[in-house]
Design a protein around this motif. Structure first.
Motif, short mmCIF file in Angstrom:
data_model
loop_
_atom_site.label_atom_id
_atom_site.label_comp_id
_atom_site.label_asym_id
_atom_site.label_seq_id
_atom_site.Cartn_x
_atom_site.Cartn_y
_atom_site.Cartn_z
N ALA A 47 0.31 2.92 -2.42
CA ALA A 47 -0.62 1.95 -3.02
C ALA A 47 -1.03 2.42 -4.41
O ALA A 47 -1.35 3.59 -4.62
CB ALA A 47 -1.86 1.79 -2.13
N ARG A 48 -1.01 1.51 -5.38
CA ARG A 48 -1.38 1.82 -6.75
C ARG A 48 -2.73 1.21 -7.08
O ARG A 48 -3.22 0.34 -6.35
CB ARG A 48 -0.32 1.26 -7.71
N ASP A 49 -3.31 1.63 -8.17
CA ASP A 49 -4.60 1.07 -8.58
C ASP A 49 -4.51 -0.44 -8.75
O ASP A 49 -5.45 -1.17 -8.43
CB ASP A 49 -5.07 1.71 -9.89
N ARG A 88 5.43 2.04 5.26
CA ARG A 88 5.74 3.36 4.70
C ARG A 88 5.34 4.47 5.67
O ARG A 88 6.08 5.45 5.83
CB ARG A 88 4.99 3.52 3.37
N PHE A 89 4.22 4.30 6.33
CA PHE A 89 3.79 5.28 7.32
C PHE A 89 4.81 5.38 8.46
O PHE A 89 5.19 6.48 8.88
CB PHE A 89 2.41 4.91 7.87
N ALA A 90 5.26 4.22 8.96
CA ALA A 90 6.23 4.21 10.06
C ALA A 90 7.55 4.84 9.65
O ALA A 90 8.28 5.36 10.50
CB ALA A 90 6.44 2.79 10.56
N GLN A 113 -10.13 -4.93 -1.53
CA GLN A 113 -9.09 -5.13 -0.53
C GLN A 113 -7.73 -5.03 -1.21
O GLN A 113 -7.60 -5.23 -2.42
CB GLN A 113 -9.25 -6.47 0.18
N LEU A 114 -6.73 -4.69 -0.41
CA LEU A 114 -5.37 -4.62 -0.93
C LEU A 114 -4.82 -6.04 -1.07
O LEU A 114 -4.86 -6.82 -0.11
CB LEU A 114 -4.49 -3.79 0.00
N THR A 115 -4.32 -6.37 -2.25
CA THR A 115 -3.87 -7.73 -2.50
C THR A 115 -2.75 -8.16 -1.56
O THR A 115 -2.65 -9.32 -1.18
CB THR A 115 -3.40 -7.89 -3.96
N PHE A 160 -4.95 8.35 1.59
CA PHE A 160 -3.83 8.01 2.47
C PHE A 160 -3.05 6.82 1.90
O PHE A 160 -1.81 6.84 1.85
CB PHE A 160 -4.35 7.69 3.86
N ALA A 161 -3.76 5.79 1.47
CA ALA A 161 -3.09 4.61 0.91
C ALA A 161 -2.26 4.98 -0.31
O ALA A 161 -1.14 4.49 -0.50
CB ALA A 161 -4.11 3.53 0.56
N ALA A 162 -2.81 5.88 -1.16
CA ALA A 162 -2.06 6.32 -2.33
C ALA A 162 -0.80 7.08 -1.92
O ALA A 162 0.27 6.91 -2.52
CB ALA A 162 -2.94 7.19 -3.22
#
Length: 452
Positions: free
Chosen positions: A88-90, A225-227, A214-216, A82-84
């Protein structure tokens, strides 16, 4: 749909079913996302001003922090996909790990996931052979079958049925309880070992056996982005279900603009069990009573900023004994050792006052007995308290879940998900929501869009 599918869905047809999802935490976000990628038209409603539930951002000085859960396991396949999909990137992930220390006979003992073998060897030294054999057997269950890391895991269901689903305090001795069990269940469930049952312990072991990042930049980017992708309405409180002819047809809402009714082909309640029970009680008292079996405990979190690091690189967190209202204090991140996250959970924390300044002072007093706080100067603090913050499930919890599933047909047009379905972790919330909405899509959209 497959849990790790992050492909872009086709635009929903105008005639696609409209589904209202109530709740803007991870369960609601996962439910709405899964419905969206299946071709439905979800509308997510939440009474808070921002999405994310306990993981929503909070201001701290010139930056924002996450007061709720922020650590994402390497095995969280559904959430990471979902994050990708949300961009969200590596490179956006940083290792956090499990790093927690306790005071034992005046010495600091550390469990660090970067040196797990050495940490566990020290942690389990002196544990009675019977308890050692039992905990290793349960760990093997989780390693052998990922389903055992979530509620209703097959081996834990069988074990609960065979043993009478005792409390952890009745199944394990005091040494293992103090070193391993209590820190795990107080932090994840807000419960003591005598309030946590064997049949749900796989959820805790799944966390202990994982490695975390964790996401930085926090969750802000993926939530925004979801919204932008799925219709969301914040500051919208659902006051009641709309039911006609025995079927759920929408919800009644209240906003600053007044009350209204929103119609839908189905409604998903992605809420903590007490909130779902309140909406269900007028229409299905039996389901509401079942949801009332699920226990929740309060949690208060304070994140404080200091002008210099409080923790060092080796010891980044401390857990506290049962008599302390402070269950855990730790650095916010590997590179944020000047930010301290204080967590108040467990039996001794339940009657605490709500004032942030009083709690911060109390937390610093507790931590200061073990860490030198004479030099760091606090520059800012932010806090939050959730009365139904941490889910501790119920005795024979799988029986409760099966009974809820059997009663679902009594109120068509309604589906339930939340942290009590597969577990309280972010990944468990995604898994529970995906299973719930996959079933709903099969009912609302038979044939044209087979699920893979």
């Amino acid at each position: 749909m497959t849990p790790d599918d992050n492909s872009a869905p086709a635009p929903a047809e105008p005639t696609a079913p409209r589904v209202i999802v109530v709740g803007g935490g991870w369960s609601g976000i996962a439910a709405a996302w899964n419905l969206h990628r299946a071709g439905a038209r979800p509308v997510l409603l939440d009474e808070q001003p921002t999405l994310g539930g306990r993981s929503a951002a909070a201001p701290l000085g010139s930056r924002t922090v996450t007061l709720g859960g922020k650590n994402i396991g390497r095995k969280y396949a559904s959430f990471r996909a979902f994050a990708a999909a949300m961009g969200a990137r590596d490179a956006d992930w940083e290792h956090f790990g499990i790093n927690s220390s306790r005071i034992e006979n005046g010495r600091v003992r550390t469990v660090d996931s970067t040196s797990r073998a050495a940490s566990l060897t020290g942690l389990l030294a002196g544990v009675p052979p019977r308890d050692l054999a039992r905990i290793l057997r349960l760990a093997r269950y989780v390693r052998a079958d990922r389903a055992n890391a979530f509620l209703a895991g097959p081996e834990f269901d069988r074990l609960a049925a065979r043993t009478g689903d005792p409390a952890l305090s009745a199944y394990f001795g005091p040494v293992l309880q103090e070193r391993l069990l209590r820190p795990a269940v107080v932090r994840m469930n807000g419960a003591e070992p005598d309030e946590t049952h064997l049949g749900t312990f796989g959820t805790n072991l799944g966390m202990l056996l994982d490695s975390f990042d964790q996401l930085t930049g926090g969750f802000d980017g993926i939530l925004d982005r979801f919204a932008d992708t799925v219709e969301t309405r914040t500051r919208t409180r659902v006051t009641a279900l709309a039911v006609e002819g025995g079927r759920v047809t929408g919800v009644h809402t209240a906003t600053d603009g007044g009350a209204s009714e929103l119609a839908a082909d189905a409604v998903v309640l992605a809420l903590p069990a007490p909130a779902a029970a309140a909406l269900l009680r007028p229409h299905h008292p039996q389901q509401a009573r079942l949801l009332g079996r699920v226990r929740y405990f309060p949690v208060t979190v304070v994140v404080a900023a200091y002008d210099r690091p409080v923790f060092d690189e080796r010891v980044r967190a401390l857990t506290f004994p049962p008599g302390s209202p402070l269950s855990n204090a730790g650095a916010y991140g590997v590179g944020d050792r000047h930010l301290v996250r204080y967590t108040f959970s467990g039996r001794a924390a339940r009657a605490l006052p709500h004032g942030r300044d009083d709690l911060t002072a109390l937390a610093e007093k507790e931590l200061g007995a073990h860490v030198d706080l004479s030099a760091p100067r606090r520059t800012a603090a932010v806090s939050a308290r959730w009365e139904h913050g941490l889910c501790a499930y119920s005795a024979f919890h799988s029986t409760t879940l099966k009974a809820l599933a059997e009663l679902a047909a009594d109120l068509p047009g309604l589906a339930l998900t939340g942290d009590y379905v597969r577990g309280a972790s972010v990944e468990a919330c995604f898994r529970g929501a995906y299973a719930c909405t996959d079933d709903l899509v099969r009912t609302l959209m038979p044939g044209p869009r087979p699920l893979t």
